[in-house]
Scaffold this motif. Structure first.
Motif, short mmCIF file in Angstrom:
data_model
loop_
_atom_site.label_atom_id
_atom_site.label_comp_id
_atom_site.label_asym_id
_atom_site.label_seq_id
_atom_site.Cartn_x
_atom_site.Cartn_y
_atom_site.Cartn_z
N THR A 152 56.70 47.74 49.91
CA THR A 152 56.58 48.59 48.73
C THR A 152 56.87 47.76 47.48
OG1 THR A 152 58.84 49.31 49.18
CG2 THR A 152 57.05 50.78 49.86
N PRO A 153 56.33 48.11 46.31
CA PRO A 153 55.53 49.31 46.05
C PRO A 153 54.07 49.17 46.53
CG PRO A 153 55.71 48.02 44.04
CD PRO A 153 56.55 47.31 45.07
N ARG A 154 53.45 50.35 46.70
CA ARG A 154 52.03 50.41 47.02
C ARG A 154 51.21 49.83 45.87
NH1 ARG A 154 50.75 56.47 46.45
NH2 ARG A 154 48.68 55.83 47.09
N ASP A 155 50.01 49.39 46.20
CA ASP A 155 49.00 49.15 45.16
C ASP A 155 47.65 49.46 45.80
OD1 ASP A 155 48.07 46.85 46.55
OD2 ASP A 155 49.40 45.53 45.41
N ALA A 156 46.59 49.37 44.98
CA ALA A 156 45.28 49.81 45.48
C ALA A 156 44.80 48.94 46.64
CB ALA A 156 44.26 49.78 44.33
N ALA A 157 45.09 47.64 46.58
CA ALA A 157 44.64 46.75 47.65
C ALA A 157 45.35 47.07 48.97
CB ALA A 157 44.88 45.29 47.26
N LYS A 158 46.67 47.29 48.90
CA LYS A 158 47.42 47.62 50.12
C LYS A 158 46.98 48.98 50.67
CE LYS A 158 51.48 45.55 48.18
NZ LYS A 158 52.93 45.69 47.95
N ASP A 159 46.77 49.92 49.77
CA ASP A 159 46.28 51.24 50.21
C ASP A 159 44.94 51.11 50.94
OD1 ASP A 159 48.47 52.48 49.15
OD2 ASP A 159 47.35 53.69 47.70
N ALA A 160 44.09 50.24 50.43
CA ALA A 160 42.75 50.08 51.04
C ALA A 160 42.88 49.45 52.42
CB ALA A 160 41.86 49.24 50.13
N THR A 161 43.73 48.45 52.55
CA THR A 161 43.95 47.84 53.86
C THR A 161 44.54 48.86 54.84
OG1 THR A 161 44.34 45.72 52.81
CG2 THR A 161 45.11 45.95 55.08
N GLN A 162 45.52 49.59 54.36
CA GLN A 162 46.13 50.63 55.20
C GLN A 162 45.07 51.63 55.67
OE1 GLN A 162 48.38 53.79 53.17
NE2 GLN A 162 50.08 53.30 54.57
N ALA A 163 44.19 52.01 54.78
CA ALA A 163 43.15 52.98 55.14
C ALA A 163 42.26 52.45 56.26
CB ALA A 163 42.31 53.33 53.90
N THR A 164 41.96 51.15 56.25
CA THR A 164 41.13 50.60 57.34
C THR A 164 41.87 50.66 58.67
OG1 THR A 164 41.80 48.28 57.12
CG2 THR A 164 39.96 49.01 55.73
N TYR A 165 43.19 50.47 58.65
CA TYR A 165 43.96 50.58 59.90
C TYR A 165 43.86 51.99 60.47
CZ TYR A 165 46.42 46.02 59.62
OH TYR A 165 46.76 44.69 59.61
N TYR A 166 44.11 52.97 59.59
CA TYR A 166 44.01 54.37 60.05
C TYR A 166 42.60 54.66 60.57
CZ TYR A 166 48.56 56.26 58.55
OH TYR A 166 49.90 56.55 58.44
N SER A 167 41.61 54.22 59.81
CA SER A 167 40.23 54.50 60.19
C SER A 167 39.92 53.88 61.56
CB SER A 167 39.31 53.92 59.12
OG SER A 167 37.97 54.06 59.50
N ASP A 168 40.32 52.64 61.75
CA ASP A 168 39.97 51.95 62.99
C ASP A 168 40.70 52.55 64.20
OD1 ASP A 168 38.22 50.38 61.59
OD2 ASP A 168 39.51 48.61 61.52
N VAL A 169 41.90 53.05 64.00
CA VAL A 169 42.60 53.72 65.11
C VAL A 169 41.89 55.02 65.45
CG1 VAL A 169 44.72 54.93 65.75
CG2 VAL A 169 44.84 52.64 64.75
N VAL A 170 41.57 55.81 64.45
CA VAL A 170 40.90 57.09 64.73
C VAL A 170 39.52 56.85 65.35
CG1 VAL A 170 39.96 59.20 63.70
CG2 VAL A 170 42.19 58.32 62.97
N LYS A 171 38.80 55.87 64.86
CA LYS A 171 37.48 55.57 65.44
C LYS A 171 37.60 55.13 66.89
CE LYS A 171 34.93 54.45 61.22
NZ LYS A 171 34.63 53.36 60.27
N ALA A 172 38.63 54.37 67.22
CA ALA A 172 38.83 53.97 68.62
C ALA A 172 39.03 55.20 69.50
CB ALA A 172 40.04 53.03 68.74
N CYS A 173 39.83 56.16 69.01
CA CYS A 173 40.07 57.37 69.79
C CYS A 173 38.80 58.21 69.91
CB CYS A 173 41.21 58.18 69.16
SG CYS A 173 41.69 59.60 70.17
N VAL A 174 38.03 58.25 68.86
CA VAL A 174 36.75 58.98 68.92
C VAL A 174 35.81 58.34 69.94
CG1 VAL A 174 34.66 59.46 67.57
CG2 VAL A 174 36.91 59.99 66.62
N ALA A 175 35.86 57.01 70.03
CA ALA A 175 34.93 56.29 70.91
C ALA A 175 35.31 56.36 72.38
CB ALA A 175 34.85 54.83 70.47
#
Ligand code: G3I
Length: 317
Positions: free
Chosen positions: A242-265
């Protein structure tokens, strides 16, 4: 746009959150998001041993029942967390001799899992939690030291007896990718099932951090699925310095996305549970000073890029 749960339901999966009893009772914004966005909940602390049986054979289901009532009102399933763990277990348990400790474990499982058996809202349990150390050896907890490895099989047998319809899980952290610890988990699950021990499900906690790289979770999920067990993401959060910034938020979002996509697949992946949902309440800053901002809503209940990532991965956009 539609809430997370609508997209998850369309796929036959759950999207869940761990809930804390105090904000659930006291904060409208917390309650409203918990109800509208998620179709599954886990008690962050309220179903653990120290909460449910603080003294020997003296049970307290106040918090557990509060979580259950909320889920019933909101048409959500509940994942029970957790029956047997080395942490948040009272010293009276830890100080018992072997015979009495095994009896206390059986009694605890029978009373806690038994309380919700037959209730269609309670669909699964973490029967044992974090039985491995980080090298993939069985953790030398008081359970292991007093009872030996057999405490794990016994816990599953007691849980099946207490609630024959629940999906019974083994749950751990740092087992998201293919590594020594997840391979030890794989070998244990395979061996237990070969002995007809009722292990139905493997929980990948998924306490991730953007500075440590993304695990090959889809490949790992698939090898468990190929053993015939259900897999689920039980406790995801993705922390950062911390603190957050836009770049870290974007990286974090890809982690969440890739985990959810793995579960969907992976068809045997039943769903994904976030460990909390708002940065206002998270275990991370207490445990990792200087880190946090790990969840999908900020501390003012605003949606972060990670929320959109989970949403779009579930929606298939
Ligand atoms: O309720 C007491 C309160 O009375 C007291 O004043 C306060 C002072 O420290 O402590 C409160 O208890 C805290 C409890 O959370 C409830 O808030 C404990 O100290 C604190 O240690 C406990 O932390 C929980 C942690 O498990 C304990 O190991 C976290 O909330 C919870 O998120 C975390 O969850 C675990 C999962 O169960 C298993 N996997 C890892 C995950 C993260 O550590």
């Amino acid at each position: 746009s539609a809430p997370l749960r609508a997209h998850a339901e369309a796929r036959g999966k759950f999207v869940g959150a761990a809930l804390a009893t105090s904000p659930l009772a006291n904060e409208t914004a917390y309650r409203s998001i918990a109800a509208s966005e998620f179709n599954q909940v886990t008690a962050e602390n309220a179903m653990k041993w120290d909460a449910t049986e603080p003294s020997r054979n003296q049970f307290n289901f106040t918090g557990a029942d509060q979580i259950m009532a909320f889920a019933e009102q909101n048409d959500q399933q509940v994942h029970g967390h957790t029956l047997v763990w080395h942490s948040q277990t009272p010293s009276w348990v830890q100080n018992l001799g072997a015979t009495e400790m095994r009896e206390a474990m059986q009694n605890h499982i029978s009373r806690v899992a038994g309380r919700y058996a037959g209730n269609p809202v309670l669909t699964s349990w973490d029967v044992v939690n974090e039985v491995f150390d980080d090298n993939g050896n069985l953790r030398t907890s008081f359970w292991y030291q007093k009872l030996g490895e057999s405490y794990i099989a016994d816990a599953f047998r007691y849980a099946r007896a207490a609630d024959p319809d629940a999906t019974l899980c083994i749950n751990d952290y740092n087992v998201e990718g293919v590594n020594a610890k997840s391979t030890a988990m794989y070998n244990l699950v395979k061996s237990l099932r070969a002995q007809n021990v009722p292990v139905d499900c493997v929980g990948l906690q998924s306490h991730l951090a953007i500075q440590y790289g993304f695990p090959n979770i889809r490949e790992n999920m698939q090898r468990f699925a190929d053993l015939g067990v259900e897999v689920r993401v039980t406790e995801i959060d993705v922390r950062m310095q911390t603190p957050r910034d836009a770049a870290k938020d974007a990286t974090q979002a890809t982690y969440y996305s890739d985990v959810v996509k793995a579960c969907v697949a992976v068809s045997r992946c039943s769903g994904v549970t976030v460990w909390g949902f708002t940065d206002k309440y998270s275990w991370v800053p207490d445990t990792f000073p200087g880190q946090g901002a790990a969840l999908i809503y900020d501390e003012n209940y605003g949606k972060k890029p990670a929320y959109t990532a989970v949403h779009d991965a579930l929606a298939g956009d």
